[in-house]
Design an enzyme around this catalytic site. Sequence first.
Site, PDB file in Angstrom:
ATOM      1  N   LYS A   1      -1.215  -1.058  28.373  1.00 38.42           N
ATOM      2  CA  LYS A   1      -2.198  -1.852  27.615  1.00 38.42           C
ATOM      3  C   LYS A   1      -3.206  -2.559  28.520  1.00 38.42           C
ATOM      4  CE  LYS A   1       0.679  -2.703  23.574  1.00 38.42           C
ATOM      5  NZ  LYS A   1       1.301  -3.678  22.678  1.00 38.42           N
TER       6      LYS A   1
ATOM      7  N   ASP B   1      -2.683  -5.807  17.591  1.00 35.03           N
ATOM      8  CA  ASP B   1      -1.429  -6.582  17.490  1.00 35.03           C
ATOM      9  C   ASP B   1      -1.757  -7.998  17.007  1.00 35.03           C
ATOM     10  OD1 ASP B   1       0.241  -4.576  18.314  1.00 35.03           O
ATOM     11  OD2 ASP B   1       0.256  -5.182  20.426  1.00 35.03           O
TER      12      ASP B   1
ATOM     13  N   ASN C   1      11.457 -17.259  28.660  1.00 33.06           N
ATOM     14  CA  ASN C   1      11.582 -15.849  29.050  1.00 33.06           C
ATOM     15  C   ASN C   1      12.692 -15.673  30.076  1.00 33.06           C
ATOM     16  OD1 ASN C   1      10.644 -13.110  29.027  1.00 33.06           O
ATOM     17  ND2 ASN C   1       9.833 -13.451  31.084  1.00 33.06           N
TER      18      ASN C   1
HETATM   19  N1  LIG Z   1       6.177  -5.107  15.535  1.00 30.10           N
HETATM   20  C1  LIG Z   1       5.112  -4.805  16.222  1.00 30.10           C
HETATM   21  O1  LIG Z   1       4.062  -4.447  15.710  1.00 30.10           O
HETATM   22  C2  LIG Z   1       5.172  -4.916  17.722  1.00 30.10           C
HETATM   23  C3  LIG Z   1       3.986  -4.920  18.469  1.00 30.10           C
HETATM   24  C4  LIG Z   1       4.071  -5.049  19.857  1.00 30.10           C
HETATM   25  C5  LIG Z   1       5.310  -5.121  20.463  1.00 30.10           C
HETATM   26  N2  LIG Z   1       6.439  -5.084  19.694  1.00 30.10           N
HETATM   27  C6  LIG Z   1       7.758  -5.206  20.316  1.00 30.10           C
HETATM   28  O2  LIG Z   1       7.804  -6.388  21.071  1.00 30.10           O
HETATM   29  C7  LIG Z   1       8.654  -6.194  22.211  1.00 30.10           C
HETATM   30  C8  LIG Z   1       7.961  -6.640  23.489  1.00 30.10           C
HETATM   31  O3  LIG Z   1       6.848  -5.780  23.696  1.00 30.10           O
HETATM   32  P1  LIG Z   1       5.877  -6.001  24.957  1.00 30.10           P
HETATM   33  O4  LIG Z   1       4.787  -5.008  24.807  1.00 30.10           O
HETATM   34  O5  LIG Z   1       5.528  -7.416  25.109  1.00 30.10           O
HETATM   35  O6  LIG Z   1       6.838  -5.563  26.159  1.00 30.10           O
HETATM   36  P2  LIG Z   1       6.723  -5.977  27.690  1.00 30.10           P
HETATM   37  O7  LIG Z   1       5.317  -6.275  28.044  1.00 30.10           O
HETATM   38  O8  LIG Z   1       7.485  -4.957  28.438  1.00 30.10           O
HETATM   39  O9  LIG Z   1       7.542  -7.381  27.770  1.00 30.10           O
HETATM   40  C9  LIG Z   1       8.890  -7.419  27.480  1.00 30.10           C
HETATM   41  C10 LIG Z   1       9.378  -8.875  27.545  1.00 30.10           C
HETATM   42  O10 LIG Z   1      10.703  -8.901  27.065  1.00 30.10           O
HETATM   43  C11 LIG Z   1      11.578  -9.386  28.090  1.00 30.10           C
HETATM   44  N3  LIG Z   1      12.791  -8.573  28.017  1.00 30.10           N
HETATM   45  C12 LIG Z   1      12.902  -7.243  28.207  1.00 30.10           C
HETATM   46  N4  LIG Z   1      14.160  -6.835  27.965  1.00 30.10           N
HETATM   47  C13 LIG Z   1      14.860  -7.955  27.631  1.00 30.10           C
HETATM   48  C14 LIG Z   1      16.231  -8.173  27.283  1.00 30.10           C
HETATM   49  N5  LIG Z   1      17.085  -7.169  27.208  1.00 30.10           N
HETATM   50  N6  LIG Z   1      16.600  -9.452  26.996  1.00 30.10           N
HETATM   51  C15 LIG Z   1      15.717 -10.478  27.053  1.00 30.10           C
HETATM   52  N7  LIG Z   1      14.418 -10.326  27.393  1.00 30.10           N
HETATM   53  C16 LIG Z   1      13.998  -9.062  27.665  1.00 30.10           C
HETATM   54  C17 LIG Z   1      10.859  -9.217  29.377  1.00 30.10           C
HETATM   55  O11 LIG Z   1      11.356 -10.183  30.257  1.00 30.10           O
HETATM   56  P3  LIG Z   1      11.111 -10.114  31.837  1.00 30.10           P
HETATM   57  O12 LIG Z   1       9.785 -10.768  32.047  1.00 30.10           O
HETATM   58  O13 LIG Z   1      12.252 -10.903  32.379  1.00 30.10           O
HETATM   59  O14 LIG Z   1      11.141  -8.662  32.215  1.00 30.10           O
HETATM   60  C18 LIG Z   1       9.404  -9.454  28.950  1.00 30.10           C
HETATM   61  O15 LIG Z   1       9.126 -10.825  28.832  1.00 30.10           O
HETATM   62  C19 LIG Z   1       9.033  -4.719  22.210  1.00 30.10           C
HETATM   63  O16 LIG Z   1      10.314  -4.551  21.643  1.00 30.10           O
HETATM   64  C20 LIG Z   1       7.996  -4.098  21.318  1.00 30.10           C
HETATM   65  O17 LIG Z   1       8.488  -2.923  20.667  1.00 30.10           O
HETATM   66  C21 LIG Z   1       6.390  -5.003  18.346  1.00 30.10           C
END
Ligand SMILES: NC(=O)c1ccc[n+]([C@@H]2O[C@H](COP(=O)([O-])OP(=O)(O)OC[C@H]3O[C@@H](n4cnc5c(N)ncnc54)[C@H](OP(=O)(O)O)[C@@H]3O)[C@@H](O)[C@H]2O)c1
Length: 494
Positions: free
Chosen positions: A289, A325, A372
Amino acid sequence: MAKVAAVITAERVVDADREARAALAKGADLVELRLDYLRDLGSEGLRRLANAVGPKAIATLRSRAQSGARDLPPPRRAEILAELCRLGFAYVDVELSTDAALVDALHKTASKHYQDILVSHHFSEPTEVSDVADALEACIGLGDVGKVAVPVRDLAQACALVDLARNVKLQSKRFVLIGMDGLGALTRALAEETGQEIQYAVWGRPSAPGQLPFGAAVRLRRKAPFVLGLVGHPLGHSVSPAIHEAALRAASLPGVYLSLDLQAAELPTLFDACPRLMVRGLNVTTPHKEVVAGLLDELDADAEALGAVNTVVLQEGWTRGHNTDVYGFRMALRSRGLRMGGRTALVVGAGGAAKAVVHVLLREGATVEVANRTPGRAQALADTFDEDVGVTELAGLAQRGPWDLLVNATPAGTKGVADALPVPDATVQRARFVFDLVYNPPETPLLRSARNARVPGTSGLEMLLHQAAKAFELWTGKAADLRAMERAAMEALR
Ligand SMILES: NC(=O)c1ccc[n+]([C@@H]2O[C@H](COP(=O)([O-])OP(=O)(O)OC[C@H]3O[C@@H](n4cnc5c(N)ncnc54)[C@H](OP(=O)(O)O)[C@@H]3O)[C@@H](O)[C@H]2O)c1
């Protein structure tokens, strides 16, 4: 025109007959009868199929070496191919590697019955495009139509195959050139434009990787076809293709939505190639992104503020990035009646999604705290906003709260991901509403914890649907059918 052939992989003649008639009734130009799937293959069955749909059918007896379902002893195979050439099928598919010596004789019989011999070759590994070109030339030289299918290694190879197809088209040859797998689907999406004779499409179950859904293949025959896609790595089982296919179908548009699993280094090649690949729009997901935001001509205000793009609109060589988003989260809050002005929120996570969520909450007038797994990332996220954003250690949450809203913006709780709860039950109990961005499974561990504590909550499905609907509108200028998208998402999540 690229004729749409629904690929029939039934295991009994009676089912193949029924499915083939149904596909033709639904608008297929042809059916490909995959005879290698039939368990009751015999003369009577072949005659039945020829009488039922022969003039609109490709008869294919694919050997295992060429990705088929079974092998026959060579004399029996030769006998069946000869029979197929007498029975009146529109095309009989024979293989360059196993049947070349038979082709002359088969051709004589077939031409008496106005049938075409389609000589095919399937590579099992990604192959240099010059070798693919040689194989296609050999197939074309031997039959009435030549067909080659080859797995695709990367985007550059997919583009090279599209270019090869365009060159062969210029020579007015009858051919099919298929790239297999996700990126190979680009060759299928451009079948009409690159002058291919046949577009093989999924009927029931896919018989080859990258085959287009039948409905999409039929729609692509119309005027001004276009390609949409999802760019990320890895893509896993995203529901976006199912959602957008449903929206395209409901709006009856000549588009297809492909999964484009790409490395960051391939992104500039993608944007260069988009105009000649007829790409009108893209979704972007993890981890691209931010990188994509830096590659575009223009960003909308939300994408600019976040430095992250999840939707790209491509028009006459111009690229514009959006962050739907933001819109998706805002709409999901509204549909739940959640007014956040003067309220408090805890956001767990510090990635791209958390940033979009914080952005919306601040604009709505909420007081926001972020926690976080890696505290430094939470601080970095807070520092990107002009407004005050609190940063809390996950371990210190027990002493904090209550919050009007708790948002999980981590993948914790996603099907197949460990560490199911992003925060302890005690934290959930101190929230008045729980919003889990995770939507697979429909009831996440966090939402189960909220239900047990009698705290209302919602999954990320609604946000997903709203962000997708906005992207669809930006690409097509048409409102998306949210209900059709939701049905498709529920089906894909089953
Ligand atoms: N519903 C929707 O429309 C929508 C839209 C966008 C995203 N999402 C969902 O939102 C989530 C995050 O997306 P993103 O794009 O922000 O991902 P990202 O940029 O990879 O960020 C992931 C975040 O989650 C933390 N994390 C990862 N695995 C974890 C675990 N097992 N336990 C606790 N914290 C964890 C990471 O912490 P660290 O900094 O410590 O690595 C980081 O802060 C995903 O599941 C995605 O599918 C949903």
